[in-house]
Design a protein around this motif. Sequence first.
Motif, short mmCIF file in Angstrom:
data_model
loop_
_atom_site.label_atom_id
_atom_site.label_comp_id
_atom_site.label_asym_id
_atom_site.label_seq_id
_atom_site.Cartn_x
_atom_site.Cartn_y
_atom_site.Cartn_z
N LEU A 144 6.26 9.55 2.74
CA LEU A 144 5.82 8.19 2.46
C LEU A 144 6.99 7.21 2.48
O LEU A 144 6.84 6.06 2.88
CB LEU A 144 5.10 8.14 1.10
N ARG A 145 8.17 7.68 2.04
CA ARG A 145 9.35 6.81 2.11
C ARG A 145 9.69 6.48 3.55
O ARG A 145 10.11 5.36 3.87
CB ARG A 145 10.55 7.50 1.44
N ASP A 146 9.49 7.45 4.43
CA ASP A 146 9.74 7.21 5.86
C ASP A 146 8.78 6.16 6.41
O ASP A 146 9.19 5.27 7.17
CB ASP A 146 9.59 8.52 6.62
N VAL A 147 7.49 6.25 6.03
CA VAL A 147 6.52 5.25 6.46
C VAL A 147 6.88 3.88 5.90
O VAL A 147 6.76 2.85 6.59
CB VAL A 147 5.09 5.65 6.03
N TYR A 148 7.34 3.86 4.66
CA TYR A 148 7.74 2.59 4.03
C TYR A 148 8.90 1.96 4.81
O TYR A 148 8.90 0.75 5.07
CB TYR A 148 8.14 2.83 2.58
N ASP A 149 9.88 2.78 5.19
CA ASP A 149 11.00 2.27 5.98
C ASP A 149 10.53 1.70 7.31
O ASP A 149 11.01 0.64 7.75
CB ASP A 149 12.03 3.38 6.22
N VAL B 49 0.83 -1.21 0.00
CA VAL B 49 0.00 0.00 0.00
C VAL B 49 0.87 1.26 0.00
O VAL B 49 0.68 2.17 -0.81
CB VAL B 49 -0.94 0.00 1.23
N VAL B 50 1.84 1.32 0.91
CA VAL B 50 2.69 2.50 1.02
C VAL B 50 3.55 2.65 -0.22
O VAL B 50 3.76 3.77 -0.73
CB VAL B 50 3.56 2.41 2.29
N SER B 51 4.03 1.53 -0.75
CA SER B 51 4.85 1.59 -1.96
C SER B 51 4.03 2.12 -3.13
O SER B 51 4.52 2.93 -3.94
CB SER B 51 5.40 0.19 -2.29
N ALA B 52 2.77 1.68 -3.24
CA ALA B 52 1.91 2.16 -4.33
C ALA B 52 1.62 3.65 -4.18
O ALA B 52 1.57 4.39 -5.17
CB ALA B 52 0.61 1.36 -4.34
N LEU B 53 1.43 4.12 -2.94
CA LEU B 53 1.22 5.56 -2.72
C LEU B 53 2.45 6.35 -3.11
O LEU B 53 2.36 7.43 -3.72
CB LEU B 53 0.90 5.81 -1.24
N GLN B 54 3.61 5.80 -2.77
CA GLN B 54 4.87 6.50 -3.02
C GLN B 54 5.19 6.57 -4.50
O GLN B 54 5.65 7.60 -5.00
CB GLN B 54 5.99 5.79 -2.25
N ARG B 55 4.94 5.48 -5.21
CA ARG B 55 5.34 5.41 -6.63
C ARG B 55 4.21 5.69 -7.60
O ARG B 55 4.43 5.72 -8.81
CB ARG B 55 5.92 4.02 -6.90
N GLY B 56 3.00 5.84 -7.07
CA GLY B 56 1.86 6.07 -7.94
C GLY B 56 1.90 7.43 -8.60
O GLY B 56 2.68 8.32 -8.23
#
Length: 354
Positions: A254-259, A234-241
């Motif tokens: 969002l990268r911070d949340v992904y980490d 989910v977070v990756s899709a938000l970040q790269r969408g």
Amino acid sequence: MPKFIKKISKKAGLAPGTLVHVGNKKQEKSRITIIDYTKDHFEQKKVHTVEEVFEYRDKRSITWINIDGLEELDVIKSIDKHFGIHELVAEDIVNTGHRPKLEDHENYLFIILKMLYYDESIKSITSEQISIVQGRNYVISFQEKIGDVFDPVRERIKVGKGRARKLGADYLAYILIDAIVDNYFTVLEKEAEEIEALEKKMMKEVRPEMVEEIHYMKRDMIFLKKQIWPLREVVSALQRGESKLITKSIGIFLRDVYDHTIQIIDTIESYRDLVSGLHDIYLSSMSNRMNEIMKVLTIFAAIFIPLTFIAGVYGMNFEIMPELKWPHGYFMALGIMGILGIGMLLFFKKKKWF
């Protein structure tokens, strides 16, 4: 098992988009709260009718509409209809058995997450589904019951410090996701304390009931992985969408949340290994205890074998036997048996068999 399986049989045969609440009954009456703000304006209130929400759809300010309770389906239906939310999205909102996911519907983003809590009364993890609909200038969050992890977010918006009041609805959606993810660390800390406490008890003494505790911990680890693992996607899709509703300035957050999500998943895997190690310790300790018992029994059996042999020989019904009629024969036999027993004990001790 209700933590893993939601009963959806009552939806069988119904048309797609039919609203049917799936999950445990937590709150029959919905509660709606609104936070509306700009850089220089803040308003927070609880509304009593769903119609009071409608005016916030096209306002220039940023609005956070929070609905607690999913069983009042007319409220959900009215809000979804007014804000142009698809009927299949509304169906997913009231179905609490979904895995975390992200859907881009062009005019709004639909996100499903799991809010986790550690229940001290049952020493286990419970979850609540939260659905987030993010539009251009609003965020609508749907929760199963009153009570959440968003109080720090509300306080940050109210105080007006930092970026909360300066950025748009995408930043509001981000800080809600971030609050949920940060709470996972709190849940994991509680679980780590339980694992550590059980490990200390097992180092002192292993009891049969501990295997049940280990079993529940394993289930919690499986449950955590099931709830959190899809969040990475989910977070990756938000970040790269490429959604027009997510500005580039939100990417670094969002990268911070992904980490954090990756860190949480790694921690869960570590805890799973620790719980598996506790199970191995339990089995090894029980096996060692059984071996100790068998060793003691074997030593006693080894001591009594020659004594039983002597007693058996002198218990035979023959008249002519050596020392049979000797007045001191009984005491001699006992003496030999005693010397044999003590000698074997000393021999076993010298060999360090006990």
